[in-house]
Design an enzyme around this catalytic site. Sequence first.
Site, PDB file in Angstrom:
ATOM      1  N   THR A  20       0.919  -1.198   0.252  1.00 40.24           N
ATOM      2  CA  THR A  20      -0.539   0.183  -0.604  1.00 40.24           C
ATOM      3  C   THR A  20       0.622   1.092   0.055  1.00 40.24           C
ATOM      4  O   THR A  20       2.216   1.774   0.152  1.00 40.24           O
ATOM      5  CB  THR A  20      -0.690  -0.052   1.351  1.00 40.24           C
ATOM      6  OG1 THR A  20      -1.703  -0.847   0.995  1.00 40.24           O
ATOM      7  CG2 THR A  20      -1.922   0.960   1.397  1.00 40.24           C
ATOM      8  N   GLU A  47      10.667  -3.594  -1.500  1.00 40.52           N
ATOM      9  CA  GLU A  47      10.726  -4.771  -0.463  1.00 40.52           C
ATOM     10  C   GLU A  47      11.665  -4.993  -1.219  1.00 40.52           C
ATOM     11  O   GLU A  47      11.333  -5.929  -2.780  1.00 40.52           O
ATOM     12  CB  GLU A  47       9.445  -5.960  -0.909  1.00 40.52           C
ATOM     13  CG  GLU A  47       8.444  -4.961   0.370  1.00 40.52           C
ATOM     14  CD  GLU A  47       7.107  -5.971   0.901  1.00 40.52           C
ATOM     15  OE1 GLU A  47       6.588  -6.348  -0.027  1.00 40.52           O
ATOM     16  OE2 GLU A  47       6.569  -5.597   1.767  1.00 40.52           O
ATOM     17  N   ASN A  81       7.498 -11.450   1.728  1.00 42.90           N
ATOM     18  CA  ASN A  81       6.215 -11.768   1.497  1.00 42.90           C
ATOM     19  C   ASN A  81       5.267 -12.672   1.713  1.00 42.90           C
ATOM     20  O   ASN A  81       4.221 -12.943   1.750  1.00 42.90           O
ATOM     21  CB  ASN A  81       4.982 -11.248   0.458  1.00 42.90           C
ATOM     22  CG  ASN A  81       5.057 -10.076   0.101  1.00 42.90           C
ATOM     23  OD1 ASN A  81       4.219  -8.804   0.846  1.00 42.90           O
ATOM     24  ND2 ASN A  81       6.084  -8.979  -0.883  1.00 42.90           N
ATOM     25  N   THR A 134      -2.230 -11.034   6.015  1.00 39.59           N
ATOM     26  CA  THR A 134      -2.293 -12.255   4.426  1.00 39.59           C
ATOM     27  C   THR A 134      -1.908 -11.273   2.922  1.00 39.59           C
ATOM     28  O   THR A 134      -1.874 -10.144   3.847  1.00 39.59           O
ATOM     29  CB  THR A 134      -3.819 -11.758   3.987  1.00 39.59           C
ATOM     30  OG1 THR A 134      -4.279 -10.277   3.806  1.00 39.59           O
ATOM     31  CG2 THR A 134      -4.667 -12.545   5.072  1.00 39.59           C
TER      32      THR A 134
END
Lengths: 213, 220
Positions: free
Chosen positions: B1, B88, B215, B220
């Site tokens: 996000t 990431e 991840n 979730t």
Amino acid sequence: KALLMDAECFTIPAAPDLIPEGPWKKVAGGVCAAQGFKATGAHAGLRASGKKADLALVVADAPATAAGTFTQNVMCAAPVLYCKDVLKRNQKIKAVLTNAGQANAATGTLGYEDAVATAKALAAALGCSTDEIMLQSTGVIGRRMKMENFIPAIPEIAKTLGASTEDAHRAAVAITTTDLVSKEAALQVQIGGKTVHVGGMCKGSGMIHPNMA
Amino acid sequence: TMLGVVTCDAAVAPELWTQMVKRASVASFNSITVDGDTSTNDCVIGLASGAAGNALVTDPNSADAKLLDSAVTALMQGLAKSIAWDGEGATCLLEIEVKGARSDDDARIIARSVAGSSLAKSAFFGHDPNWGRIAAAAGYSGIIFDQEDLGVQLGSMKLMEAGQPLAFDKATANKYLKDTCAKHGTVQVLVTVGKGPGKGMAWGCDLSYDYVKINAEYTT
């Protein structure tokens, strides 16, 4: 539960300066560089674990002209629905409240009610209407926010607002999730013979392919 | 996000401020990609206080409006690029520039297609100057161009021109990627798709083993 504002709640490095060059001057201050705004950040126990700050607040001294762009994902989160609804009615906004830890997405009716409850708590703390509040959430999808910690923290965090660079930095750290750096910037430019500032903060590291309008 | 809050102390008409925030969002946050997943929460909120004391900016064609617009866009681009830089598991920021398209929108779509290609991103992580994957990602973007117009440049090295692969120094290109990733710097890619006036940028990052690790452990 008391808010934590120890230095260790805010210790992550800053992102590199990646602003393009132009007829502006880069300045410090983040969201507080612009006159008329205060900010703060604190640890309110909203994350699953750790002491990193997780609640940020940006407040305008007087209701400010507002605009928003929002995800076009059909499964948008409760705070997105809330903000779009508010902006349909009102373009003067007093505050933006952001939590990290839970995204309050895919949480259904109860999640939306949680969002409204946080807006009501903030409106009461600031003495304004819920139609002057914007909300943002980020973190794990599908989990409800930790309301038992969130609601009591709202009046407390409002007492810690300030207009310094450090206040803006605390807010910028408090909105991060898996980010390894905090992201904030500000510019100064001459408009109509007056010095104007544009400041900002953002967060994001994964689940990043924005498609906003 | 991704979330963003932008503050400004200029006095600006609400409709104009809305247009500025929207344009800047498209040219910045909507032009980055890390993993191709559009969040449920992406949001940018822009607030203008008017506390600077300038005369209200109302005319979108005025010099003041254009300058403010470009400053807001620059600020948001800087912030958006920092998200891509911090993607990431990333070891570098990818800056994809496209020139020669029919429109700026077309150019931006092609640029984002390249920035989002898992194969191209993996190649950058492996320091592989893989012009073929860049060309393929430009080709499937949905924007039509003549493949004989395609050019690909990595840093200062031309890898492909007029649709033809060039005999570039692979060791030098490999070193460029290795050195840039070693300092978490910016890998620059220029893609040319014709002689049109359209130009656009997009930003992303390489795809590393760490992306999956992060991840796989984030529910979730």
